[in-house]
Design an enzyme around this catalytic site. Structure first.
Site, short mmCIF file in Angstrom:
data_model
loop_
_atom_site.label_atom_id
_atom_site.label_comp_id
_atom_site.label_asym_id
_atom_site.label_seq_id
_atom_site.Cartn_x
_atom_site.Cartn_y
_atom_site.Cartn_z
CG HIS A 197 24.73 68.64 -11.20
ND1 HIS A 197 24.17 69.78 -10.69
CD2 HIS A 197 24.68 68.76 -12.55
CE1 HIS A 197 23.84 70.58 -11.68
NE2 HIS A 197 24.14 69.99 -12.82
NE ARG A 246 25.61 67.98 -16.87
CZ ARG A 246 24.73 67.12 -17.39
NH1 ARG A 246 25.11 65.93 -17.81
NH2 ARG A 246 23.46 67.45 -17.47
NE ARG A 275 27.81 72.76 -18.71
CZ ARG A 275 26.87 72.18 -17.97
NH1 ARG A 275 25.60 72.37 -18.28
NH2 ARG A 275 27.19 71.41 -16.96
CD GLU A 298 22.00 76.05 -18.29
OE1 GLU A 298 21.72 74.92 -17.87
OE2 GLU A 298 23.16 76.48 -18.32
CG ASN A 358 18.73 68.59 -16.66
OD1 ASN A 358 17.79 67.98 -17.15
ND2 ASN A 358 19.98 68.16 -16.75
CG ASP A 359 20.07 74.53 -14.52
OD1 ASP A 359 19.72 74.40 -13.33
OD2 ASP A 359 21.22 74.32 -14.91
NE ARG A 377 19.53 70.25 -11.97
CZ ARG A 377 20.40 70.43 -12.97
NH1 ARG A 377 20.59 71.62 -13.50
NH2 ARG A 377 21.05 69.40 -13.47
C1 PEP Z 1 20.64 71.45 -17.99
O1 PEP Z 1 20.50 72.33 -17.14
O2 PEP Z 1 19.68 70.92 -18.61
C2 PEP Z 1 21.96 70.92 -18.31
C3 PEP Z 1 22.13 70.06 -19.29
O3 PEP Z 1 23.00 71.31 -17.51
P1 PEP Z 1 23.27 70.70 -16.04
O4 PEP Z 1 22.37 69.52 -15.87
O5 PEP Z 1 24.72 70.34 -15.99
O6 PEP Z 1 22.92 71.86 -15.18
MG MG Z 2 22.23 73.46 -16.40
#
Ligand code: PEP
Ligand code: MG
Length: 590
Positions: free
Chosen positions: A198, A305, A342, A442, A465-466, A476
Site C-alpha cells: 500500500h 480506498r 469501497r 480478491e 493485488n490480493d 504482496r
Molecule cells: C486489490 O487487492 O487488488 C485491491 C485493489 O485492493 P488493495 O490493493 O487496496 O488491497
Molecule cells: Mg485488496
C-alpha cells in the site's frame, strides 16, 4: 558510490539529501558545520555520550535487579562501547578533520563499524555472521540512542527539514507517508516491500518516485548523504560520483521538460480498433485525487480506498467526515460519472493500529482485517454505510465490499446495508435507496464461488493485488517471495477467467481494479478475457488507452486463449511481451 537495484513502484528521478528513517525516525539536519563551531560540536558529542552511557548504566542496574546480572550485562556491553575511548576518539576525529556535525559524524562512524562487522561476518560463515549481526545491532542501537540525545526526540521527522529530502527506510507503513508531499519528500526507497504494497500504491498516487525491495542498504548510508532514486528503473544510488550525478541531473531535467507522453489521448475515446468501448476508471486513495481522474481522462472512480480516511488520524472518522469526503468526490466528478466506494479495508498493512483491530496477530493478512473487521465492529461499519447512502443522493455512488470470502459475509453486509436504510428512513434523512452494490473478488474462495456471488450483487471488481497473494500464498509486501507473486501465473489467469464468465452469465458488470490493469502488458489479455472495464491509478490511464486503441477484440481474444494454454508465469510474460511489441511496434513492450 553504491548502486542498488530494487522494484520500481513509482516513476521519476529524484536527487537529494537522504533522510534515514529507522524505527525512531531520526533526522540528521546538518551534515557539516563551520570551522569555528567544531569545538562546540565536540562538547555536544561528549555530553551526548555521557548521557547515553548513564542511561545504559541505569538500564543495566534495572535489568540486573529484575532478571539477574546475566541480563544486566547485555547493557553492560553497550555501556562499555559507549564509554570506550575508541568510539569517541574516532567520532571526534571526523568532526575535526571533516567539519562534520556531531550527529553526522556519529552516524558515519557507527555505520562504518557496522559495515565492517557485516563484511567480516560474511567471511566467517554462518556462526560468525550471526555474531557479527548481533554486534552490529548493538551498534545501531547505540547510534539511535546517541542521536536521540543529540537531536532530542523528534516526533515528526519531517518537522525540521529545510529542503525536500529522500526518505530511506527499512519499510514504511502507509501512515508513515502521511506528511509526504512533493514539497517535503522528493522520493523514497525501502529495503523491504513489494510492488503492490500500500505504501507503493500511495507513492504512485502522490506521484513521488519510489523504489522498494532493495535489500539491506541502510548501514551504508547516513542522513544528509546525497542519493539518487530512479523510480522508473528501480535504482538507488548512494553517494553518487560527479559523473553519475550530472548524468542523472540531465535525465531528470529531460523528464521534467517532457510533457506527459500520452496526454494527447486524454480526450480520445477508449475504444479498440474495431470500435468496442472499454471503460477506464481511476483508483483513488484520497478525495483530492478525484481531480486526477478527470485530468487523465477517466470515466469515473472505479475504486475509492476509503481506509485512507484514517491517514493522520488516531480516532475513527465521523459520519460527517465520511460524508464530506464522498460528496467532495462527487462534486468533482459530477452527477453522472460512477464512483465506487469501497468500504473500509482496514487491518494487515493498512492502519492496523485503529481501535478494533487486533494487535499482534500472527498472520494479519489472514486475520481480522477488512470486511471481517467491519462486521465485528458494526458501529464503525454503520457509520460509513450511512454516509455512503446519504452522499449517494448527489450522484452515481456505488458501494463495494472488500475481502469477501464467503457467501455469508456478503449476506451480512447486505443485511446491514438494508438495516441502515431503514434507520435513515425512520429518521427522515434523505438517502438513495437503490444504490448499486458490488463485491471485490480478491480471495480465491470468492473467485471459486463467483457464479453464486454473481446472483447477489450488481457488479464485481477483481482485486488482483490480493487475489495473487492469496492464490500463490506469497505476501504482496515481501520481496523474498516476489518471484512467486506473479499476475501472469496461470492459476491467477484461470481465476480471472472464471470470475468474468460468471459475471457475464449473470449479466452483471465486472472490472479489474488491481495494479495489473495499470500495466500495458496485461491489457490485451484482460480485454481478451472479456473485461470491458478496468480501473487503475489515474496516471496510467492514457498509456492503457493507447494499448486499447491499437487492439482489436479478435486479436485480444486470440491472445487470451493462447495465454491460457501456457504453463508458467514466465511463459505467459514472454508471450504477452511479444504480443505487445506486435501491437505497438513503435516502442515495444513496456
Ligand atoms: C486489490 O487487492 O487488488 C485491491 C485493489 O485492493 P488493495 O490493493 O487496496 O488491497
Ligand atoms: Mg485488496
Amino acid at each position: 558510490m553504491e548502486k542498488r537495484y530494487g522494484i520500481a513502484v513509482s516513476p521519476g528521478i529524484a536527487i537529494g539529501p537522504a533522510l534515514v528513517l529507522d524505527t525512531e525516525g531520526v533526522l540528521i539536519p546538518h551534515r557539516t558545520v563551520s570551522p569555528d563551531q567544531v569545538e562546540a560540536e565536540i562538547a555536544k558529542l561528549r555530553r551526548a555520550l555521557e548521557e547515553t552511557a548513564a542511561d545504559a548504566r541505569d538500564a543495566r542496574q534495572r535489568m540486573s535487579d529484575k532478571l539477574g546480572q546475566e541480563f544486566g550485562n547485555i547493557f553492560g556491553a553497550q555501556q562499555s562501547m559507549i564509554e570506550g575511548e575508541a568510539l569517541r576518539r574516532e567520532i571526534e576525529e571526523r568532526i575535526r578533520s571533516e567539519n562534520y556535525s556531531a550527529e553526522y559524524a556519529v552516524s558515519r562512524v557507527i555505520r562504518g563499524f557496522v559495515k565492517r562487522l557485516e563484511d567480516a561476518g560474511r567471511r566467517l560463515g554462518d556462526s560468525g555472521a550471526a555474531e557479527a549481526r548481533r554486534r552490529a545491532t548493538e551498534f545501531i542501537d547505540i547510534e539511535r540512542q546517541v542521536l536521540a540525545s543529540l537531536l532530542g526526540h523528534p516526533t515528526n521527522p519531517l518537522e525540521n527539514i529545510t529542503e525536500p529530502v529522500i526518505i530511506l527506510a527499512n519499510d514504511l507503513l502507509p501512515s508513515d507517508t502521511v506528511d509526504f508531499t512533493p514539497r517535503t519528500v522528493r522520493a523514497f526507497a525501502t529495503e523491504s516491500g513489494g510492488a503492490t504494497s500500500h505504501t507503493a500504491i500511495l507513492a504512485g498516487a502522490l506521484e513521488i518516485p519510489a523504489v522498494v525491495g532493495l535489500g539491506r542498504f541502510l548501514t551504508d548510508v547516513s542522513g544528509g548523504d546525497t542519493v539518487i532514486v530512479d523510480g522508473t528503473k528501480g535504482v538507488l544510488i548512494l553517494n553518487p560520483d560527479e559523473a553519475t550525478l550530472s548524468e542523472y541531473e540531465q535525465k531528470r531535467a529531460e523528464l521534467l521538460a517532457r510533457p506527459d507522453r500520452y496526454e494527447h489521448l486524454r480526450d480520445k475515446p477508449a475504444v479498440t480498433d474495431d470500435r468496442v468501448h472499454i471503460r477506464l476508471f481511476g483508483n483513488i486513495e484520497l478525495a483530492s485525487e478525484a481531480a486526477h481522474c478527470l485530468d487523465r481522462g477517466a470515466e469515473g472512480v472505479g475504486l475509492y480506498r476509503t481506509e485512507f480516511l484514517y491517514l493522520n488520524k488516531s480516532t475513527h472518522p465521523t459520519e460527517d467526515e465520511h460524508y464530506a469526503a464522498y460528496t467532495s468526490v462527487l462534486h468533482t466528478l459530477g452527477p453522472n460519472r460512477p464512483v465506487v466506494i469501497r468500504t473500509l479495508d482496514l487491518g494487515a498493512d493498512k492502519f492496523s493500529s485503529v481501535s478494533g483491530a487486533v494487535s499482534g496477530e500472527k498472520n494479519p493478512f489472514l486475520g481480522l482485517r477488512s470486511v471481517r473487521l467491519c462486521l465485528r465492529h458494526i458501529d464503525l461499519f454503520r457509520t460509513q454505510l450511512r454516509a455512503i447512502l446519504r452522499a449517494a443522493v448527489y450522484g452515481d455512488l456505488r458501494v463495494m465490499f472488500p475481502m469477501i470470502s464467503t457467501i455469508d459475509e456478503l449476506h451480512q453486509c447486505k443485511l446491514l446495508l438494508n438495516d441502515v436504510k431503514e434507520s435513515l428512513e425512520d429518521a427522515g434523512i434523505p438517502f438513495k435507496r437503490d444504490v448499486r452494490v458490488g463485491t471485490m473478488i480478491e480471495v480465491p474462495s470468492a473467485a471459486l464461488l463467483a457464479d453464486i456471488l454473481a446472483r447477489e450483487v450488481d457488479f464485481f471488481s477483481i482485486g488482483t493485488n490480493d487475489l495473487i497473494q492469496y492464490t500463490l500464498a506469497a505476501d504482496r509486501n515481501n520481496e523474498h517471495v516476489a518471484n512467486l507473486y506473479q499476475p501472469a501465473d496461470p492459476a491467477v489467469l484461470r481465476l480471472i477467467q472464471m470470475v468474468v464468465q460468471a459475471a457475464h452469465k449473470q449479466q452483471i458488470e465486472v472490472n479489474v481494479c488491481g495494479e495489473m490493469s495499470g500495466q500495458p502488458l496485461y491489457i490485451p489479455l484482460l480485454v481478451g478475457l472479456g473485461l470491458r472495464q478496468l480501473s487503475a491509478t489515474p496516471r496510467k490511464i492514457p498509456e492503457i488507452k493507447r494499448v486499447i486503441r491499437a487492439l482489436t477484440i479478435a486479436e485480444a481474444e486470440r491472445i487470451a486463449a493462447e495465454a491460457l494454454t501456457l504453463r508458467t508465469a514466465r511463459q505467459v510474460c514472454n508471450f504477452l511481451s511479444y504480443q505487445l511489441r506486435k501491437i505497438l511496434p513503435s516502442d515495444g513492450a513496456d
